[in-house]
Write a protein that holds these residues in place. Structure first.
Motif, PDB file in Angstrom:
ATOM      1  N   GLY A 206       0.813  -1.202   0.000  1.00 12.70           N
ATOM      2  CA  GLY A 206       0.000   0.000   0.000  1.00 12.70           C
ATOM      3  C   GLY A 206       0.843   1.247   0.000  1.00 12.70           C
ATOM      4  N   LEU A 207       0.183   2.357   0.273  1.00 14.41           N
ATOM      5  CA  LEU A 207       0.820   3.675   0.302  1.00 14.41           C
ATOM      6  C   LEU A 207       0.910   4.146   1.742  1.00 14.41           C
ATOM      7  CD1 LEU A 207       1.820   6.294  -1.081  1.00 14.41           C
ATOM      8  CD2 LEU A 207      -0.585   6.991  -1.216  1.00 14.41           C
ATOM      9  N   VAL A 208       2.092   4.603   2.130  1.00 19.88           N
ATOM     10  CA  VAL A 208       2.295   5.057   3.502  1.00 19.88           C
ATOM     11  C   VAL A 208       3.268   6.229   3.489  1.00 19.88           C
ATOM     12  CG1 VAL A 208       4.203   3.461   3.939  1.00 19.88           C
ATOM     13  CG2 VAL A 208       2.814   4.277   5.854  1.00 19.88           C
ATOM     14  N   GLN A 209       3.147   7.094   4.468  1.00 21.03           N
ATOM     15  CA  GLN A 209       4.085   8.205   4.573  1.00 21.03           C
ATOM     16  C   GLN A 209       5.401   7.730   5.197  1.00 21.03           C
ATOM     17  OE1 GLN A 209       2.056  11.326   6.728  1.00 21.03           O
ATOM     18  NE2 GLN A 209       1.358  12.263   4.816  1.00 21.03           N
ATOM     19  N   ALA A 210       6.458   8.462   4.907  1.00 22.46           N
ATOM     20  CA  ALA A 210       7.749   8.155   5.500  1.00 22.46           C
ATOM     21  C   ALA A 210       7.627   8.131   7.019  1.00 22.46           C
ATOM     22  CB  ALA A 210       8.786   9.184   5.067  1.00 22.46           C
ATOM     23  N   GLY A 211       8.260   7.124   7.624  1.00 24.17           N
ATOM     24  CA  GLY A 211       8.177   6.948   9.056  1.00 24.17           C
ATOM     25  C   GLY A 211       7.059   6.012   9.490  1.00 24.17           C
ATOM     26  N   GLY A 212       6.195   5.688   8.571  1.00 22.66           N
ATOM     27  CA  GLY A 212       5.074   4.820   8.873  1.00 22.66           C
ATOM     28  C   GLY A 212       5.435   3.347   8.809  1.00 22.66           C
ATOM     29  N   SER A 213       4.414   2.515   8.944  1.00 18.51           N
ATOM     30  CA  SER A 213       4.602   1.067   8.978  1.00 18.51           C
ATOM     31  C   SER A 213       3.631   0.362   8.041  1.00 18.51           C
ATOM     32  CB  SER A 213       4.376   0.533  10.398  1.00 18.51           C
ATOM     33  OG  SER A 213       5.299   1.090  11.307  1.00 18.51           O
ATOM     34  N   LEU A 214       4.058  -0.778   7.566  1.00 20.61           N
ATOM     35  CA  LEU A 214       3.210  -1.672   6.798  1.00 20.61           C
ATOM     36  C   LEU A 214       3.585  -3.106   7.162  1.00 20.61           C
ATOM     37  CD1 LEU A 214       3.151  -0.278   3.128  1.00 20.61           C
ATOM     38  CD2 LEU A 214       1.201  -0.449   4.687  1.00 20.61           C
ATOM     39  N   ARG A 215       2.627  -3.991   6.991  1.00 23.48           N
ATOM     40  CA  ARG A 215       2.890  -5.407   7.234  1.00 23.48           C
ATOM     41  C   ARG A 215       2.496  -6.194   5.998  1.00 23.48           C
ATOM     42  NH1 ARG A 215       3.651  -8.684  11.677  1.00 23.48           N
ATOM     43  NH2 ARG A 215       2.839 -10.825  11.544  1.00 23.48           N
ATOM     44  N   LEU A 216       3.451  -6.918   5.454  1.00 20.24           N
ATOM     45  CA  LEU A 216       3.197  -7.791   4.320  1.00 20.24           C
ATOM     46  C   LEU A 216       2.991  -9.213   4.806  1.00 20.24           C
ATOM     47  CD1 LEU A 216       5.930  -6.546   1.803  1.00 20.24           C
ATOM     48  CD2 LEU A 216       3.628  -5.664   2.180  1.00 20.24           C
ATOM     49  N   SER A 217       2.099  -9.907   4.141  1.00 17.65           N
ATOM     50  CA  SER A 217       1.829 -11.293   4.487  1.00 17.65           C
ATOM     51  C   SER A 217       1.931 -12.165   3.244  1.00 17.65           C
ATOM     52  CB  SER A 217       0.435 -11.438   5.101  1.00 17.65           C
ATOM     53  OG  SER A 217       0.321 -10.702   6.289  1.00 17.65           O
ATOM     54  N   CYS A 218       2.279 -13.415   3.463  1.00 16.51           N
ATOM     55  CA  CYS A 218       2.397 -14.359   2.351  1.00 16.51           C
ATOM     56  C   CYS A 218       1.950 -15.725   2.839  1.00 16.51           C
ATOM     57  CB  CYS A 218       3.829 -14.414   1.850  1.00 16.51           C
ATOM     58  SG  CYS A 218       4.129 -15.608   0.524  1.00 16.51           S
ATOM     59  N   THR A 219       1.087 -16.347   2.068  1.00 20.36           N
ATOM     60  CA  THR A 219       0.592 -17.676   2.408  1.00 20.36           C
ATOM     61  C   THR A 219       1.025 -18.655   1.330  1.00 20.36           C
ATOM     62  OG1 THR A 219      -1.318 -16.742   3.540  1.00 20.36           O
ATOM     63  CG2 THR A 219      -1.435 -19.058   2.935  1.00 20.36           C
ATOM     64  N   ALA A 220       1.521 -19.802   1.760  1.00 25.02           N
ATOM     65  CA  ALA A 220       1.994 -20.820   0.835  1.00 25.02           C
ATOM     66  C   ALA A 220       1.020 -21.983   0.772  1.00 25.02           C
ATOM     67  CB  ALA A 220       3.365 -21.320   1.263  1.00 25.02           C
TER      68      ALA A 220
END
Length: 120
Positions: free
Chosen positions: A9-23
């Motif tokens: 996604g889109l986030v401002q500098a200093g922010g956080s994101l969480r990526l997930s992956c399912t196998a």
């Protein structure tokens, strides 16, 4: 092995994101799991990987201290928590699986990419 990534996604500098992956479709615990990224005009680069147990982990120098990889073998899932994001983290992120992914950064399987955009 099929890998399905989500969470970009889109986030401002200093922010956080969480990526997930399912196998699916393979013996998940056999493989090290990890993430790569590719920015526009650049080659794909290693970001992070976790061994089959989840306790052994490796990170690119550029993300150490900011990103954390984790895996849940019971759920066939791996996640990448990204904190203190910088504009230079902007890229398409790819989930990957490989027998020697953690040691040699070589992937046997790839998921589809998920876009991460960090605005300044």
């Amino acid at each position: 092995v099929q890998l399905q990534a989500s969470g970009g996604g889109l986030v401002q500098a200093g922010g956080s994101l969480r990526l997930s992956c399912t196998a699916s479709g393979g013996t998940f615990s056999r493989y090290a799991m990890g993430w790569f990224r590719q920015a526009p005009g650049k080659e794909r680069e290693f970001v992070a990987a976790a061994g089959w147990s989840g306790y052994t982990r490796g990170y690119a120098d550029s993300v150490k201290g900011r990103f954390t990889i984790s895996r849940d073998n019971a759920k066939n899932a791996v996640a990448l928590q990204m904190n203190s994001l910088k504009p230079e983290d902007t890229a398409v992120y790819y989930c990957a699986a490989g027998v020697v992914l953690l040691t040699n950064q070589v992937a046997d399987y790839w998921g589809q990419g998920t876009q991460v955009t960090v605005s300044s």
